[in-house]
Motif scaffolding. Sequence first.
Motif, PDB file in Angstrom:
ATOM      1  N   ARG A  10       0.594  -1.110   0.114  1.00  0.00           N
ATOM      2  CA  ARG A  10       0.119  -0.045   0.110  1.00  0.00           C
ATOM      3  C   ARG A  10       0.817   1.315   0.133  1.00  0.00           C
ATOM      4  O   ARG A  10       0.689   2.237  -0.697  1.00  0.00           O
ATOM      5  CB  ARG A  10      -0.894  -0.101   1.232  1.00  0.00           C
ATOM      6  N   GLY A  13       2.261   2.182  -3.356  1.00  0.00           N
ATOM      7  CA  GLY A  13       1.247   2.187  -4.176  1.00  0.00           C
ATOM      8  C   GLY A  13       0.903   1.186  -5.148  1.00  0.00           C
ATOM      9  O   GLY A  13       0.119   1.624  -6.195  1.00  0.00           O
ATOM     10  N   ASN A  16      -4.542  -0.844  -3.518  1.00  0.00           N
ATOM     11  CA  ASN A  16      -5.371   0.221  -3.171  1.00  0.00           C
ATOM     12  C   ASN A  16      -6.306  -0.602  -2.378  1.00  0.00           C
ATOM     13  O   ASN A  16      -6.642  -1.774  -2.602  1.00  0.00           O
ATOM     14  CB  ASN A  16      -6.165   0.753  -4.248  1.00  0.00           C
ATOM     15  N   SER A  17      -7.170   0.316  -1.378  1.00  0.00           N
ATOM     16  CA  SER A  17      -8.332  -0.321  -0.659  1.00  0.00           C
ATOM     17  C   SER A  17      -9.512   0.021  -1.217  1.00  0.00           C
ATOM     18  O   SER A  17      -9.457   1.132  -1.735  1.00  0.00           O
ATOM     19  CB  SER A  17      -7.996  -0.102   0.847  1.00  0.00           C
ATOM     20  N   ASP A  59      -7.370   4.128 -11.643  1.00  0.00           N
ATOM     21  CA  ASP A  59      -7.180   3.989 -10.305  1.00  0.00           C
ATOM     22  C   ASP A  59      -6.608   2.757 -10.234  1.00  0.00           C
ATOM     23  O   ASP A  59      -6.435   2.035  -8.931  1.00  0.00           O
ATOM     24  CB  ASP A  59      -8.498   4.288  -9.501  1.00  0.00           C
TER      25      ASP A  59
END
Length: 89
Positions: A10, A13, A16-17, A59
């Motif tokens: 995390r 990078g 992602n959560s 994203d």
Amino acid sequence: MAFDPREALREAGVLNSPLAAEVEAAFATLTQEEVDLIISLKDRLPAVLPEVLAHAASDGQWAKPEVEAHGVPVQDKCMCGIWSGSGLA
């Protein structure tokens, strides 16, 4: 403090959560060497796999599969029920 592969990914990078519980569990088993390798590949993957990454949204999450993007439901493309003998499309 113990090494947490999910937190390391995390912070870099890579992740992602929120993630599915199964994915969280899989990443929790990675060694530090495996995490370091994933992090080192993070910036090189777009150059190596541009066509694959083109199907991911900005994203980092995967967009809809191509068959859904064209308006054809996945089950209609598969016809698994017909092949399996259940008679269901």
